[in-house]
Write a protein that holds these residues in place. Structure first.
Motif, mmCIF file in Angstrom:
data_model
loop_
_atom_site.group_PDB
_atom_site.id
_atom_site.type_symbol
_atom_site.label_atom_id
_atom_site.label_comp_id
_atom_site.label_asym_id
_atom_site.label_seq_id
_atom_site.Cartn_x
_atom_site.Cartn_y
_atom_site.Cartn_z
ATOM 1 N N ARG A 182 -5.354 -12.745 35.405
ATOM 2 C CA ARG A 182 -4.261 -11.679 36.049
ATOM 3 C C ARG A 182 -2.812 -11.894 35.511
ATOM 4 N NH1 ARG A 182 -6.919 -13.028 41.486
ATOM 5 N NH2 ARG A 182 -8.618 -11.354 41.653
ATOM 6 N N HIS A 228 -3.302 -1.420 37.655
ATOM 7 C CA HIS A 228 -4.730 -1.855 38.245
ATOM 8 C C HIS A 228 -5.927 -1.339 37.882
ATOM 9 C CE1 HIS A 228 -1.414 -2.735 41.396
ATOM 10 N NE2 HIS A 228 -2.538 -3.543 41.643
ATOM 11 N N SER A 284 -6.790 -16.059 38.541
ATOM 12 C CA SER A 284 -5.332 -16.070 38.407
ATOM 13 C C SER A 284 -4.545 -16.154 37.038
ATOM 14 C CB SER A 284 -4.319 -17.083 39.417
ATOM 15 O OG SER A 284 -4.738 -18.394 38.687
ATOM 16 N N LYS A 313 -2.698 -10.773 31.857
ATOM 17 C CA LYS A 313 -2.840 -9.297 32.206
ATOM 18 C C LYS A 313 -1.497 -8.620 32.444
ATOM 19 C CE LYS A 313 -5.206 -5.157 34.179
ATOM 20 N NZ LYS A 313 -6.190 -4.884 35.411
ATOM 21 N N VAL A 351 -11.066 -8.218 35.299
ATOM 22 C CA VAL A 351 -10.335 -9.526 35.599
ATOM 23 C C VAL A 351 -11.794 -10.460 35.660
ATOM 24 C CG1 VAL A 351 -8.959 -11.027 36.896
ATOM 25 C CG2 VAL A 351 -8.096 -8.982 36.229
#
Length: 182
Positions: free
Chosen positions: A168, A145, A165, A171, A153
């Protein structure tokens, strides 16, 4: 004590009560036997009986046997055995040489209830391992996180004109380096 076959549960409990009060009241007639663990089961039965409204526990019953080894009963027994050892050592000081006393105390500690000590060490080790696993899980979670070196993000989504999204997912997969400007 060889009481396993010849006495009833009630009789064994009474023997345990007698052994317990022998030390507790300072008579110490059976201090040596108590100190080295003879009669441990009977003393456990007596402690259980006293703590549970005079209910008898049968060591031949696996469920009752587990109750007899509860931490409170084990600690009370260990305290009693320690008092028995101390009384023997104090009596020995009056009549024995230092070498004899050293041999006597070494015998008690060799024959003492080492299994409880090992159980406590195992419990402590398992608790430490659980704490380490928890710390590793927490650090892995926190690592997931924290912002990437490339930016947050939200910043990356704006910069590369992608959805949050999608950024994410990249990542999480560790593929932020594959982003290319449109």
């Amino acid at each position: 004590m060889d009481t396993e076959q010849s006495y009833t549960v009630e009789q064994r409990t009474k023997i345990g009560v007698a052994l317990y009060y022998d030390i507790e009241e300072g008579r110490n007639q059976f201090a040596r036997e108590t100190a080295v663990g003879h009669g441990d089961t009977e003393i456990r039965m007596a402690i259980y009986w006293a703590l549970h409204d005079e209910k008898f526990a049968d060591p031949d019953n696996p469920e009752d046997l587990e109750l007899l080894f509860a931490p409170g009963i084990t600690q009370t027994l260990n305290d009693l055995k320690a008092r028995a050892r101390a009384s023997l050592v104090m009596n020995a000081l009056e009549t024995m040489s230092i070498a004899q006393i050293a041999g006597l105390t070494a015998e008690f500690f060799r024959e003492g209830d080492i299994s409880n000590e090992l159980a406590f060490k195992r419990r402590d080790r398992l608790q430490q391992e659980a704490k380490q696993r928890e710390a590793q899980t927490r650090s892995a979670f926190n690592a997931q996180h924290k912002p990437a070196p490339e930016g947050t993000v939200k910043e990356l989504a704006q910069k590369y004109n992608k959805s949050l999204s999608e950024i994410r997912r990249l990542k999480a997969a560790g593929e932020l380096h594959t982003l290319v400007l449109p």
